[in-house]
Scaffold this motif. Structure first.
Motif, short mmCIF file in Angstrom:
data_model
loop_
_atom_site.label_atom_id
_atom_site.label_comp_id
_atom_site.label_asym_id
_atom_site.label_seq_id
_atom_site.Cartn_x
_atom_site.Cartn_y
_atom_site.Cartn_z
N ALA A 163 0.83 -1.20 0.00
CA ALA A 163 0.00 0.00 0.00
C ALA A 163 0.87 1.25 0.00
O ALA A 163 0.55 2.24 -0.68
CB ALA A 163 -0.93 -0.01 1.21
N ALA A 164 1.97 1.22 0.75
CA ALA A 164 2.88 2.37 0.80
C ALA A 164 3.46 2.66 -0.58
O ALA A 164 3.68 3.82 -0.94
CB ALA A 164 4.00 2.12 1.81
N SER A 165 3.70 1.61 -1.37
CA SER A 165 4.25 1.82 -2.72
C SER A 165 3.23 2.48 -3.63
O SER A 165 3.59 3.03 -4.68
CB SER A 165 4.70 0.47 -3.31
OG SER A 165 3.58 -0.34 -3.64
N LEU A 166 1.95 2.46 -3.24
CA LEU A 166 0.89 3.14 -3.99
C LEU A 166 0.65 4.54 -3.47
O LEU A 166 -0.26 5.23 -3.95
CB LEU A 166 -0.41 2.34 -3.91
CG LEU A 166 -0.40 0.91 -4.45
CD1 LEU A 166 -1.78 0.28 -4.32
CD2 LEU A 166 0.06 0.87 -5.89
N GLY A 167 1.43 4.96 -2.48
CA GLY A 167 1.27 6.29 -1.93
C GLY A 167 0.28 6.37 -0.78
O GLY A 167 -0.12 7.47 -0.37
N ILE A 168 -0.14 5.23 -0.24
CA ILE A 168 -1.06 5.21 0.90
C ILE A 168 -0.27 4.74 2.11
O ILE A 168 0.13 3.59 2.21
CB ILE A 168 -2.27 4.29 0.64
CG1 ILE A 168 -3.01 4.74 -0.61
CG2 ILE A 168 -3.21 4.28 1.84
CD1 ILE A 168 -4.17 3.85 -1.02
N GLY A 169 0.00 5.66 3.04
CA GLY A 169 0.83 5.37 4.20
C GLY A 169 0.26 4.27 5.07
O GLY A 169 -0.96 3.99 5.03
N PRO A 170 1.10 3.63 5.89
CA PRO A 170 0.66 2.49 6.71
C PRO A 170 -0.52 2.78 7.61
O PRO A 170 -1.45 1.98 7.71
CB PRO A 170 1.91 2.15 7.53
CG PRO A 170 3.04 2.61 6.69
CD PRO A 170 2.55 3.85 6.00
N SER A 171 -0.51 3.92 8.30
CA SER A 171 -1.61 4.23 9.22
C SER A 171 -2.92 4.37 8.47
O SER A 171 -3.95 3.82 8.88
CB SER A 171 -1.29 5.52 9.98
OG SER A 171 -2.34 5.85 10.86
N ARG A 172 -2.90 5.08 7.36
CA ARG A 172 -4.11 5.27 6.56
C ARG A 172 -4.55 3.95 5.93
O ARG A 172 -5.75 3.62 5.91
CB ARG A 172 -3.83 6.32 5.49
CG ARG A 172 -5.04 6.68 4.63
CD ARG A 172 -4.74 7.95 3.84
NE ARG A 172 -5.47 8.00 2.60
CZ ARG A 172 -4.93 8.27 1.42
NH1 ARG A 172 -3.63 8.50 1.33
NH2 ARG A 172 -5.67 8.32 0.33
N ALA A 173 -3.60 3.18 5.41
CA ALA A 173 -3.93 1.90 4.79
C ALA A 173 -4.56 0.95 5.81
O ALA A 173 -5.51 0.22 5.49
CB ALA A 173 -2.69 1.26 4.18
N ALA A 174 -4.04 0.96 7.06
CA ALA A 174 -4.59 0.10 8.11
C ALA A 174 -6.03 0.49 8.42
O ALA A 174 -6.89 -0.38 8.62
CB ALA A 174 -3.73 0.19 9.36
#
Length: 741
Positions: A289-300
Motif C-alpha cells: 500500500a505504501a508503494s501506492l502512496g497510501i501510508g501504513p496508518s491510513r492503509a490500516a
C-alpha cells in the motif's frame, strides 16, 4: 436472552443479519443501537462497542506535569475508568436480562482485551453470568465464516487479553514517565510537549541514525562511458563494459579508443521465470500500500473499514499460507463480478486445479488477507477502491501462473573497448497480468546478430559521485521494525504516524527534523536502553509468553518497571545536558533564514497574547522585520530561498500533502499561486459527478489558499510591535499511552 458483544456497531449489525432466523428488530438504549433476533430458538441481542470502553489513566493527583516528579508514575496505580459511558450503560441494561454472553470482538490480543473489558461491565451488572460466557472467533465478516464461528464457540482467552493489557500498561508507564521527564527537562508543555515511547523512540533512532549516516557520507568520484549507436533504425544507448572507472585518466583513454563503428561480438539470451507472490500478511500488505502512496496508518484504517463492511478478511495477521479450509473457488466466484479483474477470476475458475503460492509464515489465528465480498467502484472512495483492488489482485496473483521473461544482452567491440546493452521483455505475463504493481516496462533493444556493424554516433564521459544510503520509506521501515521486533503488526502503523504527528519526521521517504534528530541523540547518549531495539524486543517476547501462558502479566509489567527505573536513573542525572542537545535541534528547526535588513536569523515566534506564530528577526528590538506564517501544520525550514523575491522558503506539513512556500506574502509568485489555487478550487467544486474522496480532497486542497490568505491578517495581530516567543507553559495532561485501533 443471549447477549452478543461485538467490537463495533456495524459488526454487530452484520452478525445479527447473518444469524437471524427471521426478522431483525432494531432498538436503542439511549443512542446506542442493538439488534434483537431469534437464533437457535432463543431470543438474541447483538450490540457493538466503540473499541476500548475502559481507558487506562493515572489518578487525578498525578495530573500536574510540573509539580509531580515523573518517577512517581513508575509505581503509581493505574486506573481503568469507563471511557464510553453510553455504551457501558447499554451493556449493563442488556446484561441484566441476559442468561448467557458471547464475545465476538476481533480475534487478536487487542480484541480479546476489549472483550474482557466489556465482560467486566457485564459482570458488574449481573455477576452470575461469569459462568455463561463463550467466545466466537472469525476472520471475515461473511455469512459462512460468522455462522461457522458461532457454531464452534470456544472459551475466552484470558492469557491473550492479559498480553494486550500488559502492553497497554507498559506503554502508559513508559510513555507517561519519559514524556513528562523530557517535557520538564526542555520546558515544553501543553501542545508543544515532546513524546517518548517504548517503541516510538528506538524507531526514531533508526531514522535519525540513517540521516546522520547520510550527512557523514563522503562521496567518491567515478566516471562512466556512454555511447549512442545507430544501425539504420532508432539510435540506442550502450555503456562501457568496465562499468565505473575510479581513475579519470583511464576513462579518458578508453573513451578516445572508441572508433566510428562498433561490431557485435556476442548475443546472449537468458530466459527467467518469476514466481507469483505469496499471500498478503499485514506487513507485506502495508508495504504494498505504501508503494501506492497510501501510508501504513491510513492503509490500516481503510483495511479495517473494508473488513467490517465484509469486503476483505481480517487485516491483522502474520500468516502467508491459505488454510485448507478456505474455499478458493467460492472466493473466485464472488470476484467474477468485480470491475477490471472479473475476467481473470473467471479464467482461474475454469482451471482444473488451483495451486496457491505459499509464504514462509504459517499461523493458525487468521488466514492471509483475501477478498471476501463484492463491491463496485462507485460504492467506494478512491483510496478504498485502491486498497480493495490491491487485495483482490494480490489474491488472484497468488493463484496465477508464474511470469516468464527473456533477457537479451548485446556485447560490442569498438577500437578494442567493450560496450554492452541489454533489455528484458515479458514473454508470458502470468500473474503480472492481474497484479501490475510489480511490473517493469519492457526494454526493447535492436534485433542484431553476431558480426553486425553499427555506427557510433556519439560518445561521452559522465562524471558521477557515489550516493549516500537511501532514507527509509514507510514500507521499508515497517519491514525493518518487524525484523528488529519493534512493535506488532497492529501497532507499527500508529507508531510511524506518531512520529509524523509529533513533528519528529516528515515526507516519504522519511526525513527527520532537527528536533527529531536531537531527541534521538539525547536518548542514545543518556538513555541507551530505550534508544535500542533490544530492550523493546525483549519485552515483546515477554508479552508473547503471557499470551501463551508461560508467564503472567504482573511479572512482565513489574520487570518493565525495573527496566524503566534504570533508564530514568541515567536520564535524571543528565537533565541539563539532555535539554541542551534537544534545544539545539528545536532552534535549528525554528531558524528559517537570514533577515534581509539586519542579517540576523529569522526565527519562529509566538504572540504572547494570541499564541499565533509568526516570523521575527532575532535582532529585535533593533530590527522589527516580521512575516506571517500559516497557523495550521508544522513548519520545516527548507534551507532554500525564493527565486522570485529572495525570502526563505518553508515546507508546511498538514492536510494530505505538504506544500512549499516563501514567507513573503507580497511575493509575486505567491499571488500567482493563490490565484491558481482559487481557480483549481472552483473547478473542483464544479465537478458534479465527484465522488466522496474527490470532494474530500478538494476541500483539503482548498485549505491552502485560505491558510495563505489568513496569515496576512494574523501577521498584524501577531507581530504588532511584539517579538515575544510565547514560551509560557500551558498545563495540559496529554495522552501518554498508545493503543492499536
Amino acid at each position: 436472552m443471549r447477549l452478543i458483544i461485538s467490537e463495533k456497531a456495524n459488526a454487530a449489525k452484520k452478525i445479527a443479519q447473518f444469524l437471524a432466523e427471521g426478522k431483525v428488530k432494531e432498538g436503542k438504549h439511549r443512542a446506542v443501537p442493538h439488534h434483537t433476533f431469534d437464533w437457535k430458538g432463543e431470543e438474541t441481542v447483538s450490540i457493538g462497542l466503540k473499541g476500548h470502553i475502559l481507558n487506562p489513566e493515572y489518578p487525578e493527583e498525578y495530573s500536574n506535569w510540573q509539580k509531580v516528579e515523573p518517577s512517581e508514575l513508575i509505581d503509581a496505580e493505574i486506573l481503568k475508568p469507563v471511557s464510553e459511558k453510553g455504551v457501558a450503560a447499554a451493556i449493563k441494561s442488556l446484561a441484566k436480562k441476559a442468561d448467557s454472553v458471547i464475545v465476538a470482538t476481533d480475534y487478536d490480543r487487542e480484541g480479546e482485551l476489549i472483550g474482557v473489558e466489556a465482560l467486566s461491565i457485564v459482570f458488574e451488572a449481573k455477576p452470575e453470568l461469569a459462568d455463561s460466557v463463550k467466545r466466537s472467533r472469525f476472520s471475515a465478516l461473511t455469512k459462512g465464516e460468522v455462522t461457522r464461528a458461532f457454531d464452534e464457540l470456544v472459551e475466552v482467552s484470558h492469557d491473550l487479553a492479559d498480553a494486550g493489557e500488559a502492553r497497554q500498561d507498559i506503554d502508559l508507564i513508559w510513555g507517561a514517565t519519559l514524556t513528562r521527564w523530557v517535557s520538564r527537562a526542555t520546558k515544553r508543555y501543553g501542545s508543544a510537549f515532546l513524546s517518548v515511547g517504548r517503541v516510538q523512540s528506538p524507531t526514531l533512532v533508526l531514522i535519525a541514525e540513517r540521516e546522520l549516516e547520510r550527512r557523514a557520507f563522503k562521496p567518491e568520484p567515478y566516471w562512466e562511458i556512454e555511447a549512442t549507436l545507430k544501425n539504420g533504425g532508432d539510435p540506442f544507448k550502450v555503456a562501457h563494459r568496465h562499468g565505473r572507472f575510479k581513475d579519470e585518466g583511464e576513462a579518458q583513454a578508453a573513451l578516445s579508443n572508441l572508433k566510428e563503428t562498433a561490431r557485435v561480438v556476442e548475443v546472449r539470451q537468458k530466459a527467467a521465470t518469476r514466481p507469483a507472490p505469496a499471500p498478503f500478511n499485514t506487513t507485506s500488505f502495508l508495504t504494498a500500500a505504501a508503494s501506492l502512496g497510501i501510508g501504513p496508518s491510513r492503509a490500516a484504517r481503510i483495511a479495517e473499514d473494508l473488513y467490517t463492511d465484509g469486503y476483505i478478511s481480517y487485516p491483522r495477521t502474520d500468516n502467508t499460507v491459505y488454510p485448507a479450509s478456505l474455499d478458493l473457488r467460492e472466493v473466485l466466484t464472488v470476484l467474477k463480478g468485480v470491475e477490471e479483474v472479473g475476467e481473470t477470476a473467471g479464467a482461474l475458475l475454469a482451471k482444473g486445479e488451483l495451486k496457491p503460492t505459499r509464504g514462509k509464515k504459517e499461523t493458525t489465528d487468521h488466514p492471509p488477507i483475501y477478498p471476501t465480498g463484492y463491491v463496485s467502484k462507485a460504492a467506494l472512495r478512491d483510496d478504498q477502491w485502491k486498497i480493495y483492488q490491491l487485495v483482490v489482485r494480490r489474491f488472484l496473483a497468488t493463484l496465477s501462473e508464474p511470469s516468464k521473461s527473456l533477457r537479451t544482452t548485446l556485447n560490442f567491440d569498438s577500437g578494442g573497448e567493450g560496450l554492452t546493452t541489454g533489455g528484458t521483455v515479458i514473454t508470458e505475463e502470468g500473474w503480472l497480468g492481474v497484479y501490475p504493481y510489480s511490473r517493469r516496462a519492457d526494454e526493447e533493444i535492436p534485433n542484431l546478430g553476431e558480426g553486425d556493424v553499427v555506427n557510433v554516433v556519439e560518445k561521452e564521459l559522465l562524471a558521477k559521485e557515489t550516493q549516500p544510503p537511501g532514507r527509509y520509506g514507510q514500507g521499508r521501515l515497517l519491514n525493518v521494525m518487524e525484523d528488529l521486533g519493534l512493535g506488532t503488526k497492529a501497532t507499527r502503523p500508529n507508531i510511524i504516524q506518531n512520529l509524523y504527528d509529533r513533528g519528529y519526521v516528515h515526507s516519504d521517504p522519511i526525513i527527520p527534523t532537527e528536533k527529531g534528530i536531537s531527541v534521538a541523540q539525547g536518548l542514545k547518549e543518556f538513555a541507551a536502553e530505550i534508544a535500542s531495539h533490544e530492550m523493546t524486543a525483549k519485552l515483546e517476547r515477554s508479552m508473547d509468553d503471557i499470551s501463551e501462558g508461560k508467564t503472567d502479566k504482573r511479572a512482565v509489567v513489574d520487570e518493565s518497571r525495573d527496566l524503566l527505573r534504570e533508564v530514568y536513573k541515567h536520564l535524571d542525572s543528565a537533565e541539563e545536558q539532555f535539554s541542551d542537545i534537544v534545544w539545539r535541534g528545536i532552534r535549528s528547526d525554528e531558524t528559517l533564514g537570514k533577515c534581509p535588513e539586519s542579517g540576523h536569523n529569522l526565527i519562529v515566534r509566538r504572540n504572547r497574547r494570541s499564541r499565533k506564530r509568526f516570523v521575527g528577526c532575532e535582532g529585535y528590538p533593533d530590527c522589527t522585520v516580521t512575516y506571517p506564517l500559516p497557523q495550521k501544520g508544522s513548519i520545516i525550514p527548507t534551507g532554500t530561498t525564493c527565486e522570485e523575491c529572495g525570502s526563505p522558503e518553508i515546507k508546511v506539513l498538514g492536510g494530505r500533502r505538504p506544500w512549499i512556500t516563501c514567507i513573503d506574502m507580497d511575493c509575486p509568485k505567491k499571488q500567482e499561486q493563490m490565484k491558481a489555487a482559487e481557480e483549481a478550487r472552483k473547478a473542483r467544486e464544479g465537478e458534479e459527478a465527484a465522488k466522496d474522496a474527490g470532494k474530500a480532497n478538494a476541500e483539503n486542497e482548498a485549505e491552502r489558499p485560505s491558510e495563505v490568505s489568513e496569515v496576512a491578517s494574523d501577521a498584524a495581530k501577531s507581530s504588532n510591535g511584539n517579538s515575544g516567543n510565547g514560551e509560557e507553559p500551558r498545563e495540559k495532561l496529554a495522552s501518554s499511552g498508545t493503543r492499536a485501533s
